[in-house]
Design a protein around this motif. Structure first.
Motif, PDB file in Angstrom:
ATOM      1  N   UNK A 129       0.304  -8.208  -9.029  1.00 61.32           N
ATOM      2  CA  UNK A 129       1.685  -8.323  -9.502  1.00 61.32           C
ATOM      3  C   UNK A 129       1.783  -9.144 -10.780  1.00 61.32           C
ATOM      4  N   UNK A 130       0.745  -9.920 -11.070  1.00 63.30           N
ATOM      5  CA  UNK A 130       0.735 -10.720 -12.284  1.00 63.30           C
ATOM      6  C   UNK A 130      -0.025 -10.074 -13.428  1.00 63.30           C
ATOM      7  N   UNK A 156      -3.787  -4.772  -0.456  1.00 65.97           N
ATOM      8  CA  UNK A 156      -3.796  -3.488  -1.148  1.00 65.97           C
ATOM      9  C   UNK A 156      -5.111  -2.762  -0.883  1.00 65.97           C
ATOM     10  N   UNK A 157      -5.019  -1.438  -0.674  1.00 67.22           N
ATOM     11  CA  UNK A 157      -6.204  -0.586  -0.573  1.00 67.22           C
ATOM     12  C   UNK A 157      -6.473   0.003  -1.956  1.00 67.22           C
ATOM     13  N   UNK A 158      -7.711  -0.139  -2.435  1.00 70.38           N
ATOM     14  CA  UNK A 158      -8.055   0.327  -3.781  1.00 70.38           C
ATOM     15  C   UNK A 158      -9.205   1.324  -3.692  1.00 70.38           C
ATOM     16  N   UNK A 159      -9.051   2.531  -4.284  1.00 73.44           N
ATOM     17  CA  UNK A 159     -10.140   3.519  -4.251  1.00 73.44           C
ATOM     18  C   UNK A 159     -11.310   3.088  -5.131  1.00 73.44           C
ATOM     19  N   UNK A 206       6.358  -1.582  -4.802  1.00 75.27           N
ATOM     20  CA  UNK A 206       4.978  -1.727  -5.273  1.00 75.27           C
ATOM     21  C   UNK A 206       4.019  -1.033  -4.310  1.00 75.27           C
ATOM     22  N   UNK A 207       2.742  -1.091  -4.648  1.00 73.88           N
ATOM     23  CA  UNK A 207       1.694  -0.554  -3.771  1.00 73.88           C
ATOM     24  C   UNK A 207       1.074  -1.642  -2.906  1.00 73.88           C
ATOM     25  N   UNK A 208       1.706  -2.808  -2.881  1.00 71.61           N
ATOM     26  CA  UNK A 208       1.188  -3.924  -2.105  1.00 71.61           C
ATOM     27  C   UNK A 208       1.968  -4.077  -0.805  1.00 71.61           C
ATOM     28  N   UNK A 209       1.302  -4.612   0.191  1.00 69.99           N
ATOM     29  CA  UNK A 209       1.967  -4.997   1.435  1.00 69.99           C
ATOM     30  C   UNK A 209       2.036  -6.517   1.463  1.00 69.99           C
ATOM     31  N   UNK A 210       3.227  -7.043   1.722  1.00 72.81           N
ATOM     32  CA  UNK A 210       3.405  -8.494   1.729  1.00 72.81           C
ATOM     33  C   UNK A 210       3.434  -9.021   3.158  1.00 72.81           C
TER      34      UNK A 210
END
Length: 301
Positions: A237-238, A217-220, A206-210
């Motif tokens: 994730x949901x 998550x970094x979002x533009x 995924x693009x997430x760090x757990x």
């Protein structure tokens, strides 16, 4: 089974105190935690070895067995039971040292029949007095993705010729170990099977760090929406959620989405949080008119 020197793993001497072991473990655990070493594929394995060494050396009883029996410390009770049974039977046999590994030696003072019975009860065979011994524990590693770990699901795999199907609760962590009782090696002389220990390796797809039960998550975010405000759809994730953007949002601002993180292991309905950090995108390839407007804005400021 490969011998692992737990003292060497933690970098302490064999006479290290409990406090020395605790300090060494905390230092190494921080250094090698998989979440802090996402680009190092060996970090998970090293972290697992550190945890295993600490689990044994921080427990006085386990440490005592490990110091006496080395890699076979988990079989200490079987060996002691065999010794009690044999001594009760003959009252003459004495054996010392490492029972299963290199350097083992036995001091024997009984007759030939006692000698046969002793080895029959220890290792099987056809002696008249056979002991029932528990089978060997088996350790295996199972690789799953972060997306799979997010949901409760079933996994089927083969270990030691056995097809095993288990249900994995959501929230499994990288390096976590679970025990399946009686799925290990076969017992001796009718003894029970050993246990199966499964260690999980989790690959981030995924693009997430757990980090624990929280996700990051970094979002533009485009410049105009950051300055004027509006709405932004982000992934979790949901599923997708829509967030309100406050006017004049600054680059690097983090917002928390409560309960949108990772599920808590074996706690139904409980989730960590999701932290979104806005990364503001500056426009490129400006037209002459756009440049003039920015210049006008700059003069106005």
């Amino acid at each position: 089974m490969e011998y692992i020197d737990y003292y060497k793993t933690l970098g302490v001497n064999k006479d290290a105190s409990a406090d020395d072991i605790r300090k060494a473990y905390r230092k190494l655990a921080r250094k090698h935690h998989p979440d802090l070493n996402p680009d190092n594929p060996e970090a998970g394995r090293t972290f697992q070895q550190i945890n295993e060494a600490n689990e044994v050396l921080s427990d006085p009883e386990k440490r005592k067995k490990y110091d006496q029996y080395g890699k076979d410390w988990k079989h200490a009770e079987q060996f002691e039971e065999a010794r009690r049974q044999q001594n009760a039977y003959s009252g003459q046999t004495r054996y010392e040292g490492h029972p299963f590994g290199e350097g083992q030696h036995y001091t024997y003072s009984g007759g030939e029949d006692d000698f046969s019975d002793f080895f029959s009860s220890m290792f099987g065979g056809s002696g008249g007095r056979q002991g029932r011994f528990r089978g060997q524990d088996i350790h295996a590693k199972l690789e799953i993705t972060l997306s799979q770990a997010y949901t409760t699901h079933q996994q089927t795999f083969t270990v030691n010729g056995q097809n095993i199907r288990i249900t994995l609760p959501a929230g499994i962590e990288n390096g976590q170990e679970i025990k399946l009782a009686h799925y290990g090696g076969p017992g001796m002389n009718g003894g029970p099977k050993g246990d199966l220990y499964i260690t999980f390796g989790i690959k981030n797809d995924t693009n997430f760090t757990r980090k624990g039960n929280d996700l990051y998550s970094d979002v533009p975010l485009d410049l105009y929406k950051a300055m004027l405000g509006g709405e932004q759809v982000v992934d979790t994730l949901g599923g997708k959620v829509k967030l309100k953007i406050a006017p004049e949002t600054q680059n690097g601002v983090t917002v928390r989405l409560k309960g949108k993180g990772f599920p808590v292991y074996k706690k139904e309905g409980m989730f960590g949080d999701l932290y979104i950090t806005w990364q503001i995108k500056l426009p490129t390839n400006l037209s002459e008119k756009e440049k003039a407007l920015f210049q006008q804005l700059s003069d106005e400021r």
